[in-house]
Design an enzyme around this catalytic site. Sequence first.
Site, PDB file in Angstrom:
ATOM      1  N   PRO A 189       0.673  -1.192  -0.062  1.00  0.00           N
ATOM      2  CA  PRO A 189       0.130  -0.044   0.052  1.00  0.00           C
ATOM      3  C   PRO A 189       0.783   1.048   0.118  1.00  0.00           C
ATOM      4  CG  PRO A 189      -0.625  -1.598   1.574  1.00  0.00           C
ATOM      5  CD  PRO A 189       0.550  -2.252   1.247  1.00  0.00           C
ATOM      6  N   GLY A 190       0.352   2.272  -0.872  1.00  0.00           N
ATOM      7  CA  GLY A 190       1.124   3.619  -0.821  1.00  0.00           C
ATOM      8  C   GLY A 190       2.167   3.463  -1.818  1.00  0.00           C
ATOM      9  N   GLY A 217       2.245   3.658  -5.019  1.00  0.00           N
ATOM     10  CA  GLY A 217       1.967   4.472  -6.131  1.00  0.00           C
ATOM     11  C   GLY A 217       1.292   3.752  -7.361  1.00  0.00           C
ATOM     12  N   THR A 271      -1.941   3.078  -8.036  1.00  0.00           N
ATOM     13  CA  THR A 271      -2.978   4.173  -8.575  1.00  0.00           C
ATOM     14  C   THR A 271      -2.557   5.299  -9.371  1.00  0.00           C
ATOM     15  OG1 THR A 271      -4.500   3.272  -6.815  1.00  0.00           O
ATOM     16  CG2 THR A 271      -5.352   5.184  -7.962  1.00  0.00           C
ATOM     17  N   HIS A 279      16.152   1.721  30.567  1.00  0.00           N
ATOM     18  CA  HIS A 279      15.688   0.949  29.310  1.00  0.00           C
ATOM     19  C   HIS A 279      16.247   1.310  27.954  1.00  0.00           C
ATOM     20  CE1 HIS A 279      12.679  -1.750  27.650  1.00  0.00           C
ATOM     21  NE2 HIS A 279      12.794  -1.159  26.505  1.00  0.00           N
ATOM     22  N   GLU A 280      16.037   2.523  27.863  1.00  0.00           N
ATOM     23  CA  GLU A 280      16.463   3.254  26.269  1.00  0.00           C
ATOM     24  C   GLU A 280      17.904   3.436  26.290  1.00  0.00           C
ATOM     25  OE1 GLU A 280      14.472   3.566  24.223  1.00  0.00           O
ATOM     26  OE2 GLU A 280      12.672   3.330  25.450  1.00  0.00           O
TER      27      GLU A 280
END
Length: 666
Positions: free
Chosen positions: A241-242, A244, A246, A462-463
């Site tokens: 999807p997306g 190109g 169409t 954590h990060e």
Amino acid sequence: MAKENNNNNTGPKRPKFSSYWIYGVILAIIIGMQFFSGGSNWQTPPDTTPAKLQEYLKEGDVSKIVIITNTRQAKVFLTEEAKLKEIHKDAVDKSLFPSGDTPQYQLNYGDLQNFENDINTTIQQNHLSASVKYDTDSNILGELIFSILPFVLIIGIWIFLMRRMSGGGAGGAGGQIFNIGKSKARLFDEKTDMKVTFKDVAGLEGAKEEVQEIVEFLRNPEKYTSLGGKIPKGALLVGSPGTGKTLLAKAVAGEAQVPFFSLSGSDFVEMFVGVGASRVRDLFKQAKDKSPSIIFIDEIDAIGRARGKNNMTGSNDERENTLNQLLTEMDGFGTNTNVIVLAATNRADVLDKALMRAGRFDRQIFVDLPDVRERKEIFEVHLRPIKTAETLDVEFLAKQTPGFSGADIANVCNEAALIAARNDKKAVDKQDFLDAVDRIVGGLEKKNKIITPGEKKTIAYHEAGHATVSWLLEHAAPLVKVTIVPRGQSLGAAWYLPEERLIVRPEQMADEMCATLGGRAAEKVMFDTISTGALSDLEKVTKQARAMVTIYGLNDAIGNLTYYDSTGQSDFNLSKPYSEQTAQLIDKEISKLIEEQYQRAIELLKNNKDKLTELADRLLEKEVIFKDDLERIFGKRPFEGPFAEETEKSQEPEQEKEEKENLDQE
């Protein structure tokens, strides 16, 4: 002479005849007959009372009294001498057309017998010449109208509905009941409707060449048929999807200069049986009448799914009938070779094999996600209407958006323009685009989210664990940015710039899994406990490990086997493609892979605990850190990729942090 004739024809035009004129004339005749017929009661005389009637009788002013027996009403006619009296002036003046048949008064009586007796007694006692007559109030025309009015209304409503259903309504011919079998395809005019050309389609070089050749087939068919070749029947655009698909079809409509019919696969589906097949026949009939022409069916998987896959017998007969008719029209007896069918779908795996064979969709055009060079071209197209800064580096933006489709890039450009406008800037600069990428990938920043100091510290470690492990591993994606500001549904995030690989080796996947588990490993090393904050990390590594074992054949215990079915047939299989013993072995190997990388991440963090702590403290202080901060703590990575320097941001971290804070405050 031609000019003179034209001038003579330019005189005042007569009004066109309309059927509504006939209706108006008939209505005027009915009203006239009702008003001016002798027995009409359209002139209403003034009311009077029985007592006043007795006075008029005694004075000799009444010439005639007509008693209407069926309405309990009496009409009073005056003599000529009485009409001249002042007392009756108002009654005489109300008569528009005075005559002998026009009453001057009317009154309602109660009991007929008493009313007759009173009048006769007064006439006899006063020796009057007034006469008493009896009549019934009948209006033949009015009664006829009221008797046939219901039938007229029913017939009129029926005619109105039939005209609406037959295409006279606003819904158009395709949406009406009598034209329900007509095609809903929209015919585009290349001169007015379509403004998209191949110049507006950036990237997609291979797909564009295939589609341009189809256009050339229709423009100059002799070039190919003279050598014995045949024009292809159809081309199928397949891609995510997306990407190109169409847009390519719109470019074909703008470039082909032939009739272009466009519709969606769902336009064939209707609640009535047989409508889909009828619309397919009508669509191809219209296309053949205007040949050479092009038919574009978007989302063809709505009608092109493989037949016989549904266990509920009869539930998909209508869709299958539509597909059968489409197959016949594309390659059957009497088909027209001057009609080319374009179709688009992102679910090519579920399409019927008969639809995909040569002779129907001769070509399958794969529209992939754009690479870095194509992304640059797409950015240049979408940046045309945007007022950007002169120093904006489009190539830098292309390298910052790996895995983005054309639609995603269009969204980035639009979001960057909105962010710049929100900050009252005169032009959109690089920082606005980077913020737009962060906004799309991670979501909106939520600095006002309530987080306790203990939770904030856990998030920071954590990060920092993600950043540390990815920095120390060779095949992990290079870090761009780490933040502990809540964004979207996440409490913290780390941005990486992954290398665009076509194939992936086991050691590369292992390093990526280890870096993903670095957050939970940091919690274990620093706090000797773990939390629920690693849910998305665990989901990612579990999918990756399962793919290594069951799809890519990268596990020694399972061997060179794959249980992946690219045809989609497994979706309808009720049994697993492996035994219970193999299922247990798969689960064991998946767990083994994940735990090995988890322990590896723990060992890396234990050996660099002081640097992890320093990085987490800096993250708690600044909330957002970049690649420069990691270089100050860990030093340069010895295995940096060729594009590592291009991932750095053009502005200082503190400056970007201040801009983001101002943006959130606004």
